[in-house]
Design a protein around this motif. Structure first.
Motif, PDB file in Angstrom:
ATOM      1  N   VAL A 160      40.655  33.752  18.008  1.00 21.21           N
ATOM      2  CA  VAL A 160      40.830  35.036  18.702  1.00 21.21           C
ATOM      3  C   VAL A 160      41.984  34.945  19.694  1.00 21.21           C
ATOM      4  O   VAL A 160      42.816  35.858  19.792  1.00 21.21           O
ATOM      5  N   GLY A 161      42.060  33.825  20.431  1.00 18.87           N
ATOM      6  CA  GLY A 161      43.137  33.661  21.398  1.00 18.87           C
ATOM      7  C   GLY A 161      44.511  33.654  20.749  1.00 18.87           C
ATOM      8  O   GLY A 161      45.457  34.281  21.255  1.00 18.87           O
ATOM      9  N   ILE A 162      44.625  32.963  19.602  1.00 19.81           N
ATOM     10  CA  ILE A 162      45.915  32.915  18.895  1.00 19.81           C
ATOM     11  C   ILE A 162      46.317  34.296  18.400  1.00 19.81           C
ATOM     12  O   ILE A 162      47.471  34.712  18.534  1.00 19.81           O
ATOM     13  N   ARG A 163      45.359  35.041  17.865  1.00 18.38           N
ATOM     14  CA  ARG A 163      45.667  36.377  17.360  1.00 18.38           C
ATOM     15  C   ARG A 163      46.042  37.338  18.480  1.00 18.38           C
ATOM     16  O   ARG A 163      46.932  38.173  18.336  1.00 18.38           O
ATOM     17  N   VAL A 164      45.366  37.202  19.638  1.00 18.47           N
ATOM     18  CA  VAL A 164      45.695  38.063  20.772  1.00 18.47           C
ATOM     19  C   VAL A 164      47.098  37.763  21.284  1.00 18.47           C
ATOM     20  O   VAL A 164      47.882  38.663  21.584  1.00 18.47           O
ATOM     21  N   LEU A 165      47.438  36.469  21.382  1.00 21.35           N
ATOM     22  CA  LEU A 165      48.780  36.098  21.817  1.00 21.35           C
ATOM     23  C   LEU A 165      49.833  36.606  20.835  1.00 21.35           C
ATOM     24  O   LEU A 165      50.937  36.984  21.235  1.00 21.35           O
ATOM     25  N   ALA A 166      49.493  36.600  19.551  1.00 25.84           N
ATOM     26  CA  ALA A 166      50.434  37.099  18.553  1.00 25.84           C
ATOM     27  C   ALA A 166      50.706  38.586  18.743  1.00 25.84           C
ATOM     28  O   ALA A 166      51.825  39.068  18.521  1.00 25.84           O
ATOM     29  N   THR A 167      49.698  39.335  19.173  1.00 26.06           N
ATOM     30  CA  THR A 167      49.903  40.774  19.401  1.00 26.06           C
ATOM     31  C   THR A 167      50.745  41.030  20.646  1.00 26.06           C
ATOM     32  O   THR A 167      51.438  42.046  20.732  1.00 26.06           O
ATOM     33  N   THR A 186      39.015  44.982  13.781  1.00 25.22           N
ATOM     34  CA  THR A 186      37.622  44.732  13.418  1.00 25.22           C
ATOM     35  C   THR A 186      37.371  43.250  13.190  1.00 25.22           C
ATOM     36  O   THR A 186      36.338  42.699  13.592  1.00 25.22           O
ATOM     37  N   LEU A 187      38.351  42.578  12.560  1.00 19.79           N
ATOM     38  CA  LEU A 187      38.225  41.146  12.320  1.00 19.79           C
ATOM     39  C   LEU A 187      38.182  40.371  13.625  1.00 19.79           C
ATOM     40  O   LEU A 187      37.367  39.459  13.799  1.00 19.79           O
ATOM     41  N   LEU A 188      39.037  40.740  14.584  1.00 21.22           N
ATOM     42  CA  LEU A 188      39.029  40.071  15.893  1.00 21.22           C
ATOM     43  C   LEU A 188      37.717  40.305  16.623  1.00 21.22           C
ATOM     44  O   LEU A 188      37.143  39.382  17.211  1.00 21.22           O
ATOM     45  N   ALA A 189      37.237  41.540  16.579  1.00 20.71           N
ATOM     46  CA  ALA A 189      35.966  41.843  17.242  1.00 20.71           C
ATOM     47  C   ALA A 189      34.819  41.069  16.594  1.00 20.71           C
ATOM     48  O   ALA A 189      33.931  40.545  17.285  1.00 20.71           O
ATOM     49  N   GLY A 190      34.850  40.983  15.260  1.00 18.33           N
ATOM     50  CA  GLY A 190      33.810  40.225  14.574  1.00 18.33           C
ATOM     51  C   GLY A 190      33.853  38.747  14.910  1.00 18.33           C
ATOM     52  O   GLY A 190      32.807  38.108  15.080  1.00 18.33           O
ATOM     53  N   ALA A 191      35.067  38.173  15.012  1.00 21.62           N
ATOM     54  CA  ALA A 191      35.192  36.760  15.378  1.00 21.62           C
ATOM     55  C   ALA A 191      34.675  36.512  16.786  1.00 21.62           C
ATOM     56  O   ALA A 191      33.972  35.525  17.042  1.00 21.62           O
ATOM     57  N   LEU A 227      28.179  25.112  18.352  1.00 23.16           N
ATOM     58  CA  LEU A 227      29.138  25.179  19.459  1.00 23.16           C
ATOM     59  C   LEU A 227      30.552  24.926  18.972  1.00 23.16           C
ATOM     60  O   LEU A 227      31.502  25.589  19.409  1.00 23.16           O
ATOM     61  N   PHE A 228      30.710  23.982  18.048  1.00 25.63           N
ATOM     62  CA  PHE A 228      32.034  23.692  17.492  1.00 25.63           C
ATOM     63  C   PHE A 228      32.604  24.925  16.783  1.00 25.63           C
ATOM     64  O   PHE A 228      33.778  25.278  16.957  1.00 25.63           O
ATOM     65  N   GLY A 229      31.764  25.593  16.013  1.00 23.76           N
ATOM     66  CA  GLY A 229      32.214  26.805  15.342  1.00 23.76           C
ATOM     67  C   GLY A 229      32.582  27.901  16.326  1.00 23.76           C
ATOM     68  O   GLY A 229      33.562  28.638  16.114  1.00 23.76           O
ATOM     69  N   ALA A 230      31.819  28.029  17.420  1.00 23.13           N
ATOM     70  CA  ALA A 230      32.141  29.031  18.437  1.00 23.13           C
ATOM     71  C   ALA A 230      33.499  28.752  19.071  1.00 23.13           C
ATOM     72  O   ALA A 230      34.294  29.674  19.293  1.00 23.13           O
ATOM     73  N   LEU A 231      33.784  27.491  19.351  1.00 26.10           N
ATOM     74  CA  LEU A 231      35.077  27.147  19.950  1.00 26.10           C
ATOM     75  C   LEU A 231      36.229  27.455  18.992  1.00 26.10           C
ATOM     76  O   LEU A 231      37.281  27.960  19.405  1.00 26.10           O
TER      77      LEU A 231
END
Length: 431
Positions: free
Chosen positions: A344-351, A369-374, A334-338
């Motif tokens: 993902v949230g940080i990268r989306v905000l950066a875009t 692809t990296l975001l989708a994989g994460a 669960l910690f890894g999922a968070l």
């Protein structure tokens, strides 16, 4: 204009914010999973004890590699430190064990320095040889000095163990943290969100702290001061960046490298001494790969003491958690999922942020692809956390080593090793 001091302040603040976010996430995971060992004082006390030998081995690697000598022989030097600490400790006490372990590790470092600096042997080959030599020499000495009928055998030794240490004079706790009402323990047992977690962390890191732990921790700021605030440290680091330029300025590069690698071995030997003091005797195989994990912690820390401390703490925590509770390890899914969701949230905000430069930044297929994989990884980890009650014991046991590989995989994107690290140096030659 941004100065170097401003950059350091920002990095310091970012590090504090990162630690605060990690503690908040750990508290949230503890509440959701009901795995109280995640932030218990027992887990953090064990993590501190387990992080110390890793950190000392990492410091050994830091000293050698900042001088341009790759030292993967830390494991073998730690093994030498453990055996000689056990051998001297059962006869003359803990002070003799400390001295013998330091000297044994330093001898291992000296052998590595002779091979790599004087004879120009490939650093990796020399390190592997020392990793083979250490266990071989100690096993031979055990069979000669610890066999049945010897004084050591009569004192309780075996082929794989030394007799217990003569005394436990180093087993001292800091009275300031260990005396008085245990209000931190009371607060920890309430299991309140965040407050009890902070109490457990502080109590684990301060309650009943061994003097040797304090001395080992002090080696980190001392190393930083010596290597980054003194002329000696400047010469040593210059030997690891460009030994030919250092030579042209009058630096005795050979001597600097010898001193650095011998100190490196002494630090590794000190890590072995610490293991002997914890178990009160030498036991064959008690290093358990900590020399390699220490090297990984040093690389994770980008060849700097502060980052090394973070890496050692991470590996020590993983090791301590799997010893305290195998069920709590499952909560790290669960910690890894968070963490993945935050990424993902940080990268989306950066875009979504407006582009500040004149050249528009095009999002590549690889980044999407990296975001989708994460995101997919976060979903899979949540599903595993909800469906898996207990991980196999074999997987729990190798958790620290798996974490080592994962951390190195992530950290490898931002590393900058000394430019002449591992480069064969000969006086008067031009590189």
């Amino acid at each position: 204009m941004t100065t170097v001091a401003d950059t350091r302040v920002r990095k310091y603040h970012l590090a504090l914010i990162g630690v605060a976010v990690l503690i908040l996430l750990m508290s949230l995971v503890r509440v959701l999973s009901k795995a109280n060992d995640i932030t218990s004082s027992g887990t953090f006390a064990a993590a501190l004890m387990l992080a110390v030998p890793i950190g000392l081995a990492g410091l050994g690697g830091l000293w050698a590699e900042r001088a341009g000598v790759v030292n993967i022989g830390l494991e073998g030097m730690m093994v030498l430190g453990t055996w000689f600490a056990g051998w001297a400790g059962y006869q003359w006490g803990p002070v003799a064990a400390l001295v013998a372990g330091l000297l044994a590790g330093a001898v291992g470092g000296l052998i590595h320095a002779v091979a790599t600096v004087t004879f120009g042997v490939d650093h990796i080959i020399s390190g592997v040889a020392i990793n083979l030599l250490g266990p071989g020499v100690t096993r031979f000495l055990s069979e000669v000095l610890y066999k049945e009928g010897t004084p050591a055998g009569e004192a309780g030794a075996g082929i794989t163990t030394s007799p217990p240490l003569k005394s436990e004079a180093f087993d001292i706790s800091l009275p300031f943290f260990s005396s008085g009402p245990d209000w931190l323990g009371s607060l920890e047992r309430t299991h309140w969100f965040l407050l009890s977690d902070l109490a457990g962390i502080v109590r684990g890191l301060t309650h009943g702290v061994n003097v040797l732990v304090i001395l080992a921790v002090l080696m980190l700021p001392l190393t930083f001061f010596l290597l980054w605030r003194t002329s000696f440290g400047l010469r040593l680091r210059s030997a690891g960046e460009n030994p030919w330029a250092a030579e042209s300025l009058g630096v005795n590069v050979y001597l600097i490298k010898y001193v650095a690698v011998v100190i490196s071995g002494a630090f590794a030997g000190l890590g072995g001494v610490f293991l002997v003091f914890v178990s009160t005797k030498y036991v064959e195989g008690q290093t358990a790969g900590r020399g390699f994990i220490g090297l990984a912690a040093m690389i994770f820390g980008n060849w700097r003491p502060g980052g090394l401390a973070g890496g050692a703490a991470l590996f020590g925590y993983a090791d301590g958690l799997q010893l305290r509770s195998s069920g709590a390890v499952t909560s790290f899914l669960l910690f890894g999922a968070l963490l993945l969701l935050i990424y993902v949230g940080i990268r989306v905000l950066a875009t979504l942020a407006p582009v500040q430069t004149e050249v528009a930044v095009t999002r590549t297929t690889r980044e999407y692809t990296l975001l989708a994989g994460a995101a997919a990884g976060a979903v899979v980890l949540v599903w595993l956390w909800m469906t898996v009650d207990k991980l196999p014991n074999e997987f729990v046991f190798i958790t620290p080593h798996v974490l080592t590989l994962l951390v190195l995989l992530v950290a490898s994107q931002r590393l900058r090793m000394p430019k002449a690290d591992g480069v064969r140096y000969r006086r008067g030659e031009q590189h």
